[in-house]
Motif scaffolding. Structure first.
Motif, PDB file in Angstrom:
ATOM      1  N   ILE A  20       0.826  -1.196   0.090  1.00 50.89           N
ATOM      2  CA  ILE A  20      -0.085  -0.165   0.118  1.00 50.89           C
ATOM      3  C   ILE A  20       0.955   1.258  -0.189  1.00 50.89           C
ATOM      4  O   ILE A  20       0.641   2.310  -0.685  1.00 50.89           O
ATOM      5  N   PHE A  21       1.889   1.257   0.804  1.00 49.58           N
ATOM      6  CA  PHE A  21       2.944   2.365   1.031  1.00 49.58           C
ATOM      7  C   PHE A  21       3.776   2.643  -0.496  1.00 49.58           C
ATOM      8  O   PHE A  21       3.783   3.757  -0.702  1.00 49.58           O
ATOM      9  N   GLN A  22       3.886   1.565  -1.099  1.00 50.72           N
ATOM     10  CA  GLN A  22       4.440   1.881  -2.382  1.00 50.72           C
ATOM     11  C   GLN A  22       3.772   2.519  -3.326  1.00 50.72           C
ATOM     12  O   GLN A  22       4.378   3.178  -4.066  1.00 50.72           O
ATOM     13  N   GLY A  23       2.314   2.416  -3.323  1.00 46.52           N
ATOM     14  CA  GLY A  23       1.491   2.943  -4.200  1.00 46.52           C
ATOM     15  C   GLY A  23       1.273   4.458  -3.815  1.00 46.52           C
ATOM     16  O   GLY A  23       0.707   5.178  -4.640  1.00 46.52           O
ATOM     17  N   VAL A  24       1.304   4.817  -2.749  1.00 44.12           N
ATOM     18  CA  VAL A  24       0.944   6.117  -2.182  1.00 44.12           C
ATOM     19  C   VAL A  24       1.961   6.986  -1.455  1.00 44.12           C
ATOM     20  O   VAL A  24       1.842   8.197  -1.222  1.00 44.12           O
ATOM     21  N   HIS A  25       3.342   6.423  -1.514  1.00 41.98           N
ATOM     22  CA  HIS A  25       4.502   7.353  -0.890  1.00 41.98           C
ATOM     23  C   HIS A  25       4.694   8.558  -1.611  1.00 41.98           C
ATOM     24  O   HIS A  25       4.453   8.421  -2.907  1.00 41.98           O
ATOM     25  N   THR A  26       5.219   9.597  -0.970  1.00 39.25           N
ATOM     26  CA  THR A  26       5.420  10.744  -1.840  1.00 39.25           C
ATOM     27  C   THR A  26       6.656  10.818  -2.711  1.00 39.25           C
ATOM     28  O   THR A  26       7.769  10.165  -2.159  1.00 39.25           O
ATOM     29  N   LYS A  27       6.358  11.044  -3.957  1.00 38.53           N
ATOM     30  CA  LYS A  27       7.516  10.826  -4.618  1.00 38.53           C
ATOM     31  C   LYS A  27       8.056  12.299  -5.120  1.00 38.53           C
ATOM     32  O   LYS A  27       7.384  13.054  -5.247  1.00 38.53           O
ATOM     33  N   LYS A  28       9.473  12.176  -4.973  1.00 39.80           N
ATOM     34  CA  LYS A  28      10.300  13.488  -5.004  1.00 39.80           C
ATOM     35  C   LYS A  28      10.976  13.413  -6.256  1.00 39.80           C
ATOM     36  O   LYS A  28      11.217  12.465  -7.027  1.00 39.80           O
ATOM     37  N   LYS A  30      13.989  13.664  -8.851  1.00 39.11           N
ATOM     38  CA  LYS A  30      15.152  12.928  -8.827  1.00 39.11           C
ATOM     39  C   LYS A  30      16.365  13.561  -8.167  1.00 39.11           C
ATOM     40  O   LYS A  30      17.271  13.008  -7.449  1.00 39.11           O
ATOM     41  N   ASP A  31      16.387  14.877  -8.170  1.00 42.40           N
ATOM     42  CA  ASP A  31      17.651  15.514  -7.582  1.00 42.40           C
ATOM     43  C   ASP A  31      17.343  15.688  -6.202  1.00 42.40           C
ATOM     44  O   ASP A  31      18.585  15.826  -5.450  1.00 42.40           O
ATOM     45  N   ARG A  32      16.354  15.376  -5.565  1.00 46.03           N
ATOM     46  CA  ARG A  32      16.105  15.457  -4.028  1.00 46.03           C
ATOM     47  C   ARG A  32      15.730  13.867  -3.688  1.00 46.03           C
ATOM     48  O   ARG A  32      15.338  14.054  -2.291  1.00 46.03           O
ATOM     49  N   GLN A  33      15.990  13.108  -4.507  1.00 42.00           N
ATOM     50  CA  GLN A  33      15.583  11.660  -4.273  1.00 42.00           C
ATOM     51  C   GLN A  33      16.631  10.939  -3.612  1.00 42.00           C
ATOM     52  O   GLN A  33      17.489  10.346  -4.250  1.00 42.00           O
ATOM     53  N   LEU A  34      16.862  10.894  -2.173  1.00 42.14           N
ATOM     54  CA  LEU A  34      17.788  10.112  -1.544  1.00 42.14           C
ATOM     55  C   LEU A  34      17.529   8.879  -1.144  1.00 42.14           C
ATOM     56  O   LEU A  34      18.464   8.021  -1.022  1.00 42.14           O
ATOM     57  N   VAL A  35      16.185   8.587  -1.076  1.00 49.15           N
ATOM     58  CA  VAL A  35      15.666   7.294  -0.751  1.00 49.15           C
ATOM     59  C   VAL A  35      14.834   6.758  -2.117  1.00 49.15           C
ATOM     60  O   VAL A  35      14.215   7.372  -2.531  1.00 49.15           O
ATOM     61  N   ARG A  36      15.237   5.457  -2.541  1.00 54.48           N
ATOM     62  CA  ARG A  36      14.613   5.177  -3.643  1.00 54.48           C
ATOM     63  C   ARG A  36      13.625   3.713  -3.476  1.00 54.48           C
ATOM     64  O   ARG A  36      13.895   2.756  -2.638  1.00 54.48           O
ATOM     65  N   TYR A  37      12.530   3.857  -3.974  1.00 54.28           N
ATOM     66  CA  TYR A  37      11.420   2.973  -3.590  1.00 54.28           C
ATOM     67  C   TYR A  37      11.190   1.936  -4.793  1.00 54.28           C
ATOM     68  O   TYR A  37      10.316   1.227  -4.757  1.00 54.28           O
ATOM     69  N   GLY A  38      12.029   1.995  -5.991  1.00 53.09           N
ATOM     70  CA  GLY A  38      11.707   0.916  -6.920  1.00 53.09           C
ATOM     71  C   GLY A  38      10.684   1.117  -7.893  1.00 53.09           C
ATOM     72  O   GLY A  38       9.940   2.157  -7.544  1.00 53.09           O
ATOM     73  N   SER A  39      10.356   0.204  -8.743  1.00 54.09           N
ATOM     74  CA  SER A  39       9.285   0.368  -9.306  1.00 54.09           C
ATOM     75  C   SER A  39       7.811   0.173  -8.693  1.00 54.09           C
ATOM     76  O   SER A  39       7.903  -0.957  -7.965  1.00 54.09           O
ATOM     77  N   ASP A  40       6.797   0.704  -9.118  1.00 51.42           N
ATOM     78  CA  ASP A  40       5.561   0.454  -8.608  1.00 51.42           C
ATOM     79  C   ASP A  40       4.521   0.306  -9.690  1.00 51.42           C
ATOM     80  O   ASP A  40       3.217   0.805  -9.438  1.00 51.42           O
ATOM     81  N   ALA A  41       5.055  -0.332 -10.607  1.00 48.40           N
ATOM     82  CA  ALA A  41       3.999  -0.410 -11.816  1.00 48.40           C
ATOM     83  C   ALA A  41       2.893  -1.648 -11.452  1.00 48.40           C
ATOM     84  O   ALA A  41       3.230  -2.662 -10.719  1.00 48.40           O
ATOM     85  N   GLY A  42       1.680  -1.119 -11.852  1.00 47.25           N
ATOM     86  CA  GLY A  42       0.665  -2.129 -11.764  1.00 47.25           C
ATOM     87  C   GLY A  42      -0.146  -1.965 -10.213  1.00 47.25           C
ATOM     88  O   GLY A  42       0.719  -1.551  -9.266  1.00 47.25           O
ATOM     89  N   SER A  43      -1.255  -2.559  -9.946  1.00 45.01           N
ATOM     90  CA  SER A  43      -1.990  -2.550  -8.740  1.00 45.01           C
ATOM     91  C   SER A  43      -1.320  -3.503  -7.878  1.00 45.01           C
ATOM     92  O   SER A  43      -0.963  -4.817  -8.410  1.00 45.01           O
ATOM     93  N   PRO A  44      -0.851  -3.353  -6.683  1.00 44.66           N
ATOM     94  CA  PRO A  44      -0.746  -4.322  -5.768  1.00 44.66           C
ATOM     95  C   PRO A  44      -1.550  -5.211  -5.200  1.00 44.66           C
ATOM     96  O   PRO A  44      -2.754  -4.925  -5.415  1.00 44.66           O
ATOM     97  N   VAL A  45      -1.020  -6.631  -5.222  1.00 49.14           N
ATOM     98  CA  VAL A  45      -2.086  -7.710  -4.831  1.00 49.14           C
ATOM     99  C   VAL A  45      -2.102  -8.020  -3.498  1.00 49.14           C
ATOM    100  O   VAL A  45      -1.385  -8.350  -2.662  1.00 49.14           O
ATOM    101  N   LEU A  46      -3.422  -7.521  -2.686  1.00 46.30           N
ATOM    102  CA  LEU A  46      -3.081  -7.410  -1.200  1.00 46.30           C
ATOM    103  C   LEU A  46      -3.646  -8.753  -0.733  1.00 46.30           C
ATOM    104  O   LEU A  46      -4.595  -9.484  -1.482  1.00 46.30           O
ATOM    105  N   THR A  47      -3.117  -9.252   0.241  1.00 49.59           N
ATOM    106  CA  THR A  47      -3.868 -10.485   0.886  1.00 49.59           C
ATOM    107  C   THR A  47      -5.120  -9.898   1.964  1.00 49.59           C
ATOM    108  O   THR A  47      -4.694  -8.814   2.677  1.00 49.59           O
ATOM    109  N   VAL A  48      -6.179 -10.586   1.628  1.00 49.16           N
ATOM    110  CA  VAL A  48      -7.410 -10.096   2.442  1.00 49.16           C
ATOM    111  C   VAL A  48      -7.945 -11.187   3.199  1.00 49.16           C
ATOM    112  O   VAL A  48      -8.499 -12.014   2.741  1.00 49.16           O
ATOM    113  N   LYS A  49      -7.600 -11.256   4.601  1.00 48.33           N
ATOM    114  CA  LYS A  49      -8.087 -12.439   5.375  1.00 48.33           C
ATOM    115  C   LYS A  49      -9.456 -11.929   5.973  1.00 48.33           C
ATOM    116  O   LYS A  49     -10.400 -12.764   6.027  1.00 48.33           O
ATOM    117  N   ASN A  50      -9.535 -10.514   6.375  1.00 49.78           N
ATOM    118  CA  ASN A  50     -10.888 -10.208   7.084  1.00 49.78           C
ATOM    119  C   ASN A  50     -10.705  -8.724   6.956  1.00 49.78           C
ATOM    120  O   ASN A  50      -9.741  -8.241   6.645  1.00 49.78           O
TER     121      ASN A  50
END
Length: 242
Positions: A20-28, A30-50
């Motif tokens: 979830i965080f991967q899809g909503v984190h604040t993207k900065k 490039k010249d201010r991007q000190l922490v890299r989060y990788g690719s977030d292509a596609g919708s995440p498949v979440l585990t839904v137990k309840n």
């Protein structure tokens, strides 16, 4: 099933929260991007137990989002990040688990036996915990720099006031009459030591009141949130937090 603990969450909650965080984190920029989060292509498949499981995952993700700048600063200042053994695709998990670690005052997590361990979670957990002293020191330096009593005071004032107002509001809960009856819920609450009162102004710890217009809507003191969400009534979706 226990999902909310002061000593941590199940492995799968961390994985869900990281997705979830991967899809909503604040993207900065490039010249201010000190922490890299990788690719977030596609919708995440979440585990839904309840419902409770999913809610906890979202709460953890959005708490990490709220403090994203602080968590990144802690990682960088402590020199815990970057790390060649942790790929960018796991940075979201790193940030989410760091938020939870500092919430636990950098104490070890209680390990759950209810499910199979997730290798990525255990790897990040071990890595962060091995540097817990450096991480705690980085957090302390940040608080001293900003003269903050707690991390809440590091938030922008507008957000901090909004959080304070929200936390003071009573919890609104809907009784899912498709799965239970009002009488059964009220009986269960009584067995657990809850007392019904007339209005929210009468709240005193283990109390609740019924909405004047909808008898399947119940209000609880906000201080009981964690305890309530651990009840089977929520795990079984008989009570739904609104």
């Amino acid at each position: 099933m226990t999902l909310i603990e002061k000593n941590g969450y199940q492995d799968s909650v961390y994985i869900n929260a990281a997705k979830i965080f991967q899809g909503v984190h604040t993207k900065k920029l490039k010249d201010r991007q000190l922490v890299r989060y990788g690719s977030d292509a596609g919708s995440p498949v979440l585990t839904v137990k309840n419902q409770s499981f999913l809610r906890v995952s979202y709460e953890l993700a959005f708490n990490a989002l709220k403090y994203q700048d602080l968590l990144e600063e802690i990682l960088l200042d402590s020199c815990v990040y970057p790390c060649h053994s942790i790929p960018d695709e796991l940075t979201s998990l790193l940030v989410v688990m760091l938020y939870d670690l500092q919430e636990r005052k950098f104490q070890a997590r209680e390990i759950f036996d209810e499910e199979e361990p997730v290798a990525e979670v255990r790897k990040i957990e071990h890595y962060l915990y091995s540097f817990r002293i450096k991480l705690a020191a980085a957090l302390a330096r940040c608080r001293i720099k900003h003269d903050a009593l707690s991390i809440e005071y590091l938030l922008p004032e507008a957000i901090r006031k909004q959080v304070q107002r929200t936390s003071a509001l009573p919890l609104c809960v809907w009784i899912n009459t498709c799965k239970t009856s009002l009488e059964d819920v009220f009986g269960d609450l009584k067995k657990r030591g809850f007392t019904r009162v007339e209005s929210v102004s009468d709240f005193d710890r283990y109390t609740y009141c019924i909405d004047q217009h909808c008898n399947d809507v119940v209000f609880f003191p906000s201080s009981l949130k964690e305890e309530l969400l651990n009840l089977d009534l929520f795990a079984d979706c008989k009570l739904l937090l609104q």
